[in-house]
Design a protein around this motif. Structure first.
Motif, PDB file in Angstrom:
ATOM      1  N   LEU A 167     -18.344 -15.714  16.058  1.00  0.00           N
ATOM      2  CA  LEU A 167     -17.396 -14.694  16.506  1.00  0.00           C
ATOM      3  C   LEU A 167     -15.969 -15.231  16.573  1.00  0.00           C
ATOM      4  O   LEU A 167     -15.013 -14.538  16.185  1.00  0.00           O
ATOM      5  N   LYS A 168     -15.806 -16.451  17.025  1.00  0.00           N
ATOM      6  CA  LYS A 168     -14.470 -17.041  17.130  1.00  0.00           C
ATOM      7  C   LYS A 168     -13.904 -17.345  15.737  1.00  0.00           C
ATOM      8  O   LYS A 168     -12.717 -17.110  15.475  1.00  0.00           O
ATOM      9  N   LEU A 169     -14.737 -17.877  14.842  1.00  0.00           N
ATOM     10  CA  LEU A 169     -14.273 -18.137  13.477  1.00  0.00           C
ATOM     11  C   LEU A 169     -13.820 -16.841  12.816  1.00  0.00           C
ATOM     12  O   LEU A 169     -12.802 -16.807  12.106  1.00  0.00           O
ATOM     13  N   LYS A 170     -14.571 -15.783  13.046  1.00  0.00           N
ATOM     14  CA  LYS A 170     -14.198 -14.480  12.489  1.00  0.00           C
ATOM     15  C   LYS A 170     -12.867 -14.007  13.060  1.00  0.00           C
ATOM     16  O   LYS A 170     -11.999 -13.527  12.320  1.00  0.00           O
ATOM     17  N   GLU A 171     -12.691 -14.159  14.364  1.00  0.00           N
ATOM     18  CA  GLU A 171     -11.449 -13.746  15.013  1.00  0.00           C
ATOM     19  C   GLU A 171     -10.251 -14.519  14.472  1.00  0.00           C
ATOM     20  O   GLU A 171      -9.147 -13.966  14.326  1.00  0.00           O
ATOM     21  N   LEU A 172     -10.461 -15.797  14.160  1.00  0.00           N
ATOM     22  CA  LEU A 172      -9.388 -16.662  13.673  1.00  0.00           C
ATOM     23  C   LEU A 172      -9.184 -16.551  12.159  1.00  0.00           C
ATOM     24  O   LEU A 172      -8.326 -17.249  11.605  1.00  0.00           O
TER      25      LEU A 172
END
Length: 321
Positions: A167-172
C-alpha cells in the motif's frame, strides 16, 4: 487428520506459548528486561526444528536494515522472495525463522531475504513500515533486481507488513512487487473479526493463550497498542489495518491460514477485500492446523504448504533481469 510429526510440533508450540505469555504486560509497561526475555525464548524456537539440507544464510544489509539472505542448492538467484517474519511486531528475527525459511527456499526454489526490521516497543509504528519499504527498494536500487523478479510476503505481523508495504509503495508511485504471499496475516490488528473469541483461542496453541491473557487480565480487545501509540491507533488507517485498504492494482496474492487459529477471520476478510478490488488471489485454509504451523518446515503439512507457494510464485515471478 494431523501427521504424527504435527502432533509433536503442536506440543512444542504450546510450550513456547507458555514462555511467551510470561512476558505479556500492558502496553507501555513492557520493560527492556521482559522484552529481551520474550525475544530470547522466541528465538530459541529455532533449536526445536531442523533446517533443509544444504541450506545457507548470509548476513547482509538492505536499505540500512540487517537482513539474512537464505538459500539452498535449489535456490534460483534470479527469483526473490522478501519475507517479513512474524511476532506481533515485538519478537521474531531471521534467526528464529531460519529453519522455516530454509525449507521454503528449498521447496520453492527461491532466494529469500529476511529483514531484521525494528521491533516495538522500542520502535513504534511506522518504523516497521519504513523498513519494509526500504528493504524492497534496496533490492532494486542496490542489488539490481527487477521488480518483476521480486515477491514480498510474511507471516502474522509479517503478513501485515507485506500488505501495508504494498500500500505504501503504491501511494509513493514506486515500482511494485510481482506477487504477495502471506501465511496467517495479521490483517486486522483491531480484532474486529468473528474469530477473536475464547473458542478459537482454545484451539490455537501458539497465540490463543497470549490473547486470552490480554483479554482477561488486561481487559483489552486487541494487541494493537503494543506497537502503535494510543493516539495513533486508528483502525481505519490502512497502514495499520490493511483490511481497510484499497488494493486496486495489487499483484496476485496467495493467502494460507490454519482453520484452527485465532486470526482466521483476518484472512477471510482480507480475501473479501481482494475479491472486491478485483485482485487475482488464491486462498487456502488448512483443516486442524494452527497459527503459522509452517515454522516447523519438516512437517508434511508444511511441505504441502510450501509446494503450493512454489507453484503460485513460479506462475508470477520472472527470471528476466
Amino acid at each position: 487428520m494431523l501427521s504424527q510429526k504435527a502432533e509433536k510440533t503442536k506440543a512444542i508450540y504450546k510450550r513456547m506459548s507458555f514462555f511467551l505469555s510470561l512476558g505479556v504486560a500492558e502496553p507501555g509497561k513492557v520493560s527492556k528486561f521482559m522484552a529481551g526475555f520474550v525475544r530470547y525464548n522466541f528465538n530459541n524456537i529455532a533449536k526445536f526444528f531442523t533446517t533443509a539440507e544444504g541450506s545457507n544464510y548470509e548476513e547482509i544489509t538492505l536499505g540500512g536494515v540487517p537482513t539474512w539472505k537464505v538459500t539452498t542448492p535449489n535456490s534460483d538467484p534470479n527469483k526473490v522472495l522478501l519475507f517479513f517474519h512474524g511476532g506481533a511486531y515485538m519478537v521474531g528475527s531471521p534467526k528464529a525463522y531460519y529453519p522455516m525459511m530454509s525449507y521454503m527456499a528449498d521447496i520453492t526454489g527461491f532466494t529469500i531475504y529476511v529483514p531484521d526490521y525494528r521491533l516495538a516497543p522500542e520502535n513504534l509504528f511506522p518504523s516497521q513500515l519504513e523498513d519494509g519499504v526500504s528493504t524492497f527498494k534496496a533490492l532494486i536500487d542496490d542489488c539490481g533486481y527487477s521488480n518483476t523478479q521480486i515477491a514480498i510476503g510474511g507471516d502474522s505481523a509479517g503478513g501485515n507488513l507485506a500488505f501495508v508495504t504494498f500500500l505504501k509503495l503504491k501511494e509513493l508511485n514506486e515500482k511494485l512487487p510481482a506477487a504477495i504471499t502471506c501465511i496467517s496475516p495479521w490483517a486486522d490488528p483491531a480484532a474486529t473479526g468473528d474469530s477473536y473469541n475464547e473458542e478459537m483461542a482454545d484451539k490455537d496453541p501458539l497465540i490463543g493463550p497470549l490473547f486470552k491473557k490480554i483479554w482477561n487480565k488486561f481487559n483489552m480487545k486487541s494487541a494493537i497498542g503494543y506497537y502503535v501509540k494510543k493516539e495513533n491507533a486508528d483502525p481505519s488507517n490502512p497502514f495499520i489495518c490493511p483490511i481497510n485498504g484499497d488494493f486496486s492494482g495489487c499483484p496476485p496474492v496467495m493467502i494460507q491460514v490454519g482453520a484452527d487459529e485465532l486470526l482466521l477471520s483476518d484472512s477471510r476478510t482480507m480475501k473479501k477485500v481482494l475479491d472486491r478490488d478485483s485482485v487475482m488471489n488464491e486462498y487456502k485454509e488448512w483443516e486442524n492446523l494452527w497459527h503459522v504451523f509452517q515454522l516447523d518446515g519438516e512437517m508434511e503439512e508444511s511441505t504441502k504448504s510450501f509446494e503450493m507457494f512454489r507453484d503460485f510464485l513460479n506462475s508470477h515471478i520472472s527470471t528476466k533481469v
